[in-house]
Each structure stands twice: as structure tokens, then as C-alpha cells.
Design an enzyme around this catalytic site. Structure first.
Site, short mmCIF file in Angstrom:
data_model
loop_
_atom_site.label_atom_id
_atom_site.label_comp_id
_atom_site.label_asym_id
_atom_site.label_seq_id
_atom_site.Cartn_x
_atom_site.Cartn_y
_atom_site.Cartn_z
N ARG A 146 -3.34 8.73 17.25
CA ARG A 146 -2.69 7.52 17.75
C ARG A 146 -2.36 7.62 19.23
O ARG A 146 -2.09 6.63 19.88
CB ARG A 146 -1.47 7.15 16.91
N GLU A 155 -5.03 7.47 7.36
CA GLU A 155 -4.03 8.52 7.57
C GLU A 155 -4.57 9.83 6.99
O GLU A 155 -5.00 9.87 5.83
CB GLU A 155 -2.73 8.10 6.86
N LYS A 192 2.36 4.52 1.31
CA LYS A 192 2.57 4.99 2.69
C LYS A 192 2.48 6.52 2.69
O LYS A 192 3.26 7.19 2.03
CB LYS A 192 3.92 4.53 3.23
N LYS A 244 7.16 -1.79 6.82
CA LYS A 244 7.31 -0.54 6.08
C LYS A 244 8.62 -0.53 5.30
O LYS A 244 9.62 -1.09 5.74
CB LYS A 244 7.22 0.67 7.02
N PHE A 248 -7.29 2.76 5.13
CA PHE A 248 -6.67 1.49 4.75
C PHE A 248 -7.15 0.29 5.55
O PHE A 248 -6.72 -0.82 5.33
CB PHE A 248 -5.14 1.58 4.77
N ARG A 296 3.46 -4.14 16.89
CA ARG A 296 4.33 -3.95 15.75
C ARG A 296 4.83 -5.33 15.37
O ARG A 296 5.77 -5.83 15.97
CB ARG A 296 5.50 -3.05 16.19
N GLU A 305 0.84 -1.20 0.00
CA GLU A 305 0.00 0.00 0.00
C GLU A 305 0.87 1.24 0.00
O GLU A 305 1.99 1.23 0.52
CB GLU A 305 -0.89 0.02 1.25
N ARG A 357 -2.00 9.63 11.75
CA ARG A 357 -2.84 8.43 11.87
C ARG A 357 -4.17 8.81 12.50
O ARG A 357 -4.23 9.60 13.44
CB ARG A 357 -2.11 7.43 12.77
#
Ligand code: AMP
Length: 574
Positions: A272, A302, A252, A423, A340, A417, A250, A257
Site C-alpha cells: 500500500r 490481502e 476482514k 469496516k 477481494f 476512504r 466480506e 494489503r
């Protein structure tokens, strides 16, 4: 609860004891001892207050008292000259300690619940003439309190408890008090990532043990912590780490966020950090009402500054991020959201569904418009195609891509994470190291052109296991004069007389001024080494350190608990 509710004095003496303790293990033990055997409700109230909050983070419950106002309130409460209070404050360096000295009261009948209720009432009092009313109510509360209680009421009102207790310590204390196994902390932390109301979680654990940790699911109005992405050093590592043959990449976006909760016409936007930012982006709120077909939904995306069909810089978006003059700035710096993910639709949680299922659902409930968009992506089994897509993104001026697993187990993991999202940024491709989000904890006086300003900033990363901040780098380059000015202004408000309790720093690195760990900056470095000057993940007297750091930008969208962790730094170093 009536007369039998938990007393505030026991809570205040717990705080006094915690204040004297520096070891994280002892803090946890002491806290757990207090929690053990208490009623669920008491746990709930105490969990908020110990963190200097009066409710869950995501409810907009800032007390809004500054030190100047508090000096006035203390003068009024204890019938003293304002000047005298100010002098005492200067000597003590803390307004809680000042109140403690001024108050002569030894006994009180205050209950934990009543103090919380009264603080909530003060917090809710706003509007014209409210200053006076707020001061009056605060003075009355302080008069009802003992000297020790007054100390902590003032600190709660200023949202700075100075106990060295962070969220992780509270969660560990829950594990110790309500379950027999400290290992349970991880399960409890995962549950907190979904529930995000530390009081509610504590109450549930007290009443149901570990079963109480598993009761939480996503619900409207209560944001979950957002899912985060892992990083890799080489593009080939993506293939090694990602599960499944088909890969989704996707675009970025470099923005803010946002987790969007839509309940009919009611739309709430959470950052966030779990702050409610709905008022800052009215065009997104309006857009969601129009463009999301599902009556109830939780979406992830985002927000970017977006003008004439073009994405603007992160700096532009930060100028838009404001509480005042929103109408004017809405015209100047319009925004759009790139969605997303979808986490919930019409009463059904989508957290356990796979990424392909979630994306399909997302596409089926959103009508795109100028302000509401879906993240652009490429799905392929051929990695060459993914690399091509990355190049296309970079050419378009995007930060890079987020590669997402399409495997069956590609669930949404709140607050985690993991390797389901990876990323890949253009900086990595250019052979530069990853950027670090660090919190400013101190500064050194400048010389020459920088006289009167700071010369360098001491920055720390977060050690989650020890629930404290550990120094990692000293940044002196990359700032423009404008940066100096605006950072200096903000830091002034965060000045601390002593080293903050949650900070670990080496004697040789002691700064001229300490700051409360609040302000987050992004720093680019050339290399991570071991150094006797820093404390990050210290081993054999040497901590991890970032060499040749350069300031990139202020990250207002991130809080101190969202910064790079020691664990991540270790991983980057590998
Ligand atoms: P970083 O802040 O460098 O750790 O990168 C992760 C962040 O990228 C996420 O927290 C999001 O705010 C942002 N982001 C931008 N585009 C996407 C996307 N398509 N999917 C997931 N996260 C994204």
C-alpha cells in the site's frame, strides 16, 4: 535538451530558499513560482528531486547510501581526512551542509537532467565491486557541482531533503502553477491517486492544464493507490451510511494489503506504500501465474501468513516480510492471498464498474488454490444476517468485516476512504475505541528499568491539508522488552539533530531526541480529548490528543503518508 536544458543551480537555489521557509502556503507559492513557465520535462525531474526521489515511488529506486559511506565519499571528493569530515559532520548535523562547507566551487554547468541521469546510473550500479564504482561516480558528480548544488545532491543521495515539502505541497503547487483555481487541487489529488507518478502528472499538467489531470487511467506496472474503508462507532450506523438495500459483508483479514499486476508471466506485487514487494512473496507470484485465467489483470487483496489451512497472526507475517533469506522463510512462514477486487482486465479498466460487477468478474477469472483465495463473504438484504456473519468471522479469529455497498455507484475509488466500504471490527463491538496509526517523531529518556532506553515515544498524526505531522499522543505502555529493543534499533537510524521541518510540536512537549517521521506504530487509546500539549488539528491553542495510549504493534507495511489523518481523528472523536 543539450545546452538549453534547465540548470541544476536554479533548482539548488530554490531548495535553499524552501529550506528557510516554514509556512506551508509560502512553500507552495515559492514552488509554484519555480514551476510556472518551465518545460514539462523540467517539471517532471524537479518534482522527483524536490521530494528526494529520482523517479516515481513505485519503481525500486532507493539510492542506498548510508551516512558512513557518504562521509568517506566526501573525504575523497574534497581530498580531506575522513576524521575531519566526521568532525565537521558532527558539528553541522547534516552531510549536505558538510559538503556545502567543504566545497569551494562557485560555478557549474550542471543541468537538472544530467544530475538526475547520473544519480540514476549510480543507483543502477550494483553487484560485486560496485561500492567502489558508486563512490567514484558520486565523487565525480560532487566535484562538478557548486557548494550549494553539492549540498542538495548529497541530500538526494541520502533521500532526506529536509525542506518540509511533502507530496501534498507539490500537488498544491501544481494546482497553483498550471490552473487558475486552487480548488483544482482535489481533482489533481484524485488524479495522483490513479497515476501515482508525480513527475508524469506534473509534466502532463504543465503541457495540458486541467485536461492533463484527466488523462490518466489504470495501467499495468503502475499501481494505483488502494481504496480504503471508513469506520463507524455503532453497528447501526452502517445501515445509515451504506448505499443500497443489499449489503455485502466480506471477511476482514489482518495482513498486508497487496495490489497485484499480472501481465502474462510477469507478476508484480505492490504494497500500500507502492513498494514493489514481489521478491518477498514468490509463492504468490507463482500462484498468480497458475490461478488467474486472464492474461492481463490488476487485482486487490490481502496477504496473510497461512499454514495448514489456518490464518496466522499479523506478527508472523511481519517476520516473513524480509528482503533476505526469503527461501528459508518461505518454508517457515508460508503465505496466502485473499483476493477481494479486480481493477483491470485485458486492457479494460474496471475502476468505474460497480462492486457486484467487479466481484463477478473476479470470480470468473480466478481458480482458487491453497495460496490464492477469494475473500469469503455474505450478501443479504437482512441486516441480522450480516451481524450473524460478523460474529462468525470473530469466532473464526478474524478481525471483523468490511461492509461493501452493492449500489450502482459502488465504484473503486483509488486512495479514498469513503462510505462505499465500511469496516466493523471486534474491538468496536467490545466498546473499545479505534486504533490509531501514528508516526514516531520523538522520544524521552527512560528512568529506572528503562534507563538507557526511551521512556516514552512522542507520536504524530498527519494533517493532510497542511501537509505536516502534528503531535497527538505520548506512548509509554504496552511495550515488551523485545519491542523496546527492536524499536530502539530502528529508531537509531532515524535520529534527527533538529525538529523535522514537517513536524509541529508544542514547546512543552519537546522530546529529548527527534526522529525523522518514518516509523509507524499502531496505538490503542481510551479517549480523544482536547489538550494544550498537542498540535493535532489545533484550535484555540488546544490540539486533539489520545488519552491512555497503549502500544499495540509496529506497522512496517505502512509509511508516514498512510497514517491516521487529523480529519479521521476528528471523526472518531464525534
Ligand atoms: P484498516 O487498516 O483498519 O483501516 O482496515 C482496512 C484494511 O483492511 C484495508 O486497507 C485492507 O488492507 C484490509 N482488508 C482486509 N480484508 C479486506 C477486505 N475483504 N476488503 C477490503 N479490505 C480488506
Amino acid at each position: 535538451m543539450g545546452k538549453r536544458g534547465a540548470s541544476f543551480s536554479e533548482f539548488a537555489s530554490l531548495c535553499s530558499e524552501l529550506e528557510k521557509i516554514s509556512s506551508n502556503i509560502s512553500l507552495r507559492k515559492k514552488l509554484a513560482k519555480y514551476f510556472k513557465g518551465k518545460k514539462g520535462r523540467t517539471i517532471k525531474y524537479a518534482s522527483y528531486l524536490i521530494l528526494g526521489q529520482i523517479g516515481p515511488k513505485y519503481e525500486d529506486l532507493a539510492m542506498g547510501f548510508g551516512t558512513k559511506t557518504m562521509v568517506k565519499i566526501l573525504a575523497r571528493t574534497f581530498d580531506k581526512d575522513e576524521e575531519r569530515v566526521r568532525k565537521l559532520f558532527k558539528k553541522k548535523g547534516d552531510l549536505g551542509d558538510t559538503a556545502n562547507t567543504l566545497s569551494k566551487r562557485k560555478r557549474s554547468s550542471l543541468k537538472l537532467k544530467h544530475v538526475l541521469d547520473r544519480l540514476k546510473k549510480i543507483q543502477k550500479t550494483s553487484g560485486e565491486g560496485s561500492q567502489e564504482e558508486r563512490a567514484e561516480e558520486m565523487a565525480e558528480l560532487l566535484q562538478d557541482a557548486t557548494a550549494e548544488e553539492a549540498k542538495f545532491i548529497v541530500r538526494i543521495a541520502l533521500e532526506n531533503m529536509r525542506l518540509g515539502v511533502g507530496e501534498m505541497t507539490v500537488l498544491e503547487a501544481f494546482a497553483e502553477a498550471f490552473t487558475d483555481d486552487a480548488e483544482n487541487k482535489d481533482v489533481i489529488e484524485n488524479s495522483y491517486n490513479v497515476c501515482t507518478d508525480i513527475g508524469e502528472l506534473g509534466e502532463s499538467l504543465a503541457e495540458h492544464g486541467m485536461k492533463g489531470a484527466k488523462r490518466f487511467s489504470i495501467s499495468l506496472g503502475r499501481p494505483v493507490k488502494v481504496m480504503l474503508a471508513q469506520r463507524v462507532d455503532k453497528v447501526s450506523e452502517i445501515l445509515e451510511k451504506i448505499k443500497g438495500n443489499r449489503i455485502a459483508a466480506e471477511e476482514k483479514y489482518d495482513g498486508e494489503r497487496v495490489e497485484i499486476h499480472k501481465d502474462g508471466k510477469d507478476v508484480q506485487l505492490f504494497s500500500r506504500r507502492l513498494e514493489d514487494i514481489s521478491d518477498q512473496y514468490p509463492e504468490i507470484v507463482e500462484g498468480m501465474r497458475k490461478c488467474v485465467k486472464a492474461k492481463k489483470a490488476v487485482l486487490d487483496g490481502e496477504i496473510v501468513a497461512y499454514k495448514n489451512g489456518k490464518i496466522q497472526s499479523f506478527q508472523k507475517l511481519m517476520q516473513r516480510r524480509r528482503k533476505y533469506d526469503v527461501k528459508e522463510y518461505r518454508k517457515k512462514i508460508p503465505v496466502a492471498v485473499f483476493l477481494f477486487d479486480v481493477l483491470y482486465v485485458n486492457g479494460r479498466s474496471f475502476l468505474k464498474k460497480s462492486y457486484p460487477e467487479r466481484r463477478k468478474k473476479l470470480e470468473s477469472i480466478v481458480n482458487q488454490s491453497t495460496r490464492i483465495k477469494l475473500a469469503g463473504r455474505k450478501v443479504s438484504t437482512n441486516f441480522k444476517e450480516i451481524k450473524k456473519f460478523f460474529q462468525k468471522c470473530v469466532d473464526k479469529g478474524l478481525e471483523g468485516i468490511i461492509v461493501k455497498s452493492t449500489a450502482k455507484e459502488s465504484v473503486y475509488q483509488p486512495g479514498n476512504r469513503g462510505w462505499l466500504w465500511i469496516k466493523w471490527k471486534k474491538e468496536y463491538a467490545e466498546g473499545m475505541k479505534e486504533t490509531i496509526d501514528a508516526v514516531i517523531v520523538g522520544s524521552y529518556h527512560g528512568r529506572g528499568r528503562r534507563k538507557g532506553h526511551y521512556g516514552a515515544l512522542l507520536c504524530a498524526v498527519l494533517n493532510k491539508d497542511k501537509d505536516r505531522f502534528e503531535t497527538f499522543t505520548k506512548v509509554g505502555t504496552g511495550f515488551t522488552d523485545k519491542d523496546f529493543e527492536s524499536i530502539g534499533k530502528k529508531l537509531k537510524k532515524l535520529k534527527a539533530r533538529k525538529k523535522p521541518k514537517r513536524l509541529k510540536v508544542k514547546k512543552r512537549m519537546e522530546p529529548d531526541i527527534y526522529y525523522r517521521p518514518e516509523m509507524v506504530i499502531e496505538v490503542l487509546g481510551a479517549e480523544i480529548t482536547r489538550s494544550p500539549s498537542h498540535t493535532a488539528g489545533e484550535k484555540d491553542g488546544k490540539g486533539l490528543a489520545l488519552r491512555f495510549p497503549r502500544f499495540l504493534r509496529v506497522r512496517e507495511d505502512k509509511g508516514p503518508e498512510d497514517i491516521t489523518t487529523v480529519r479521521e481523528v476528528r471523526q472518531i472523536k464525534k
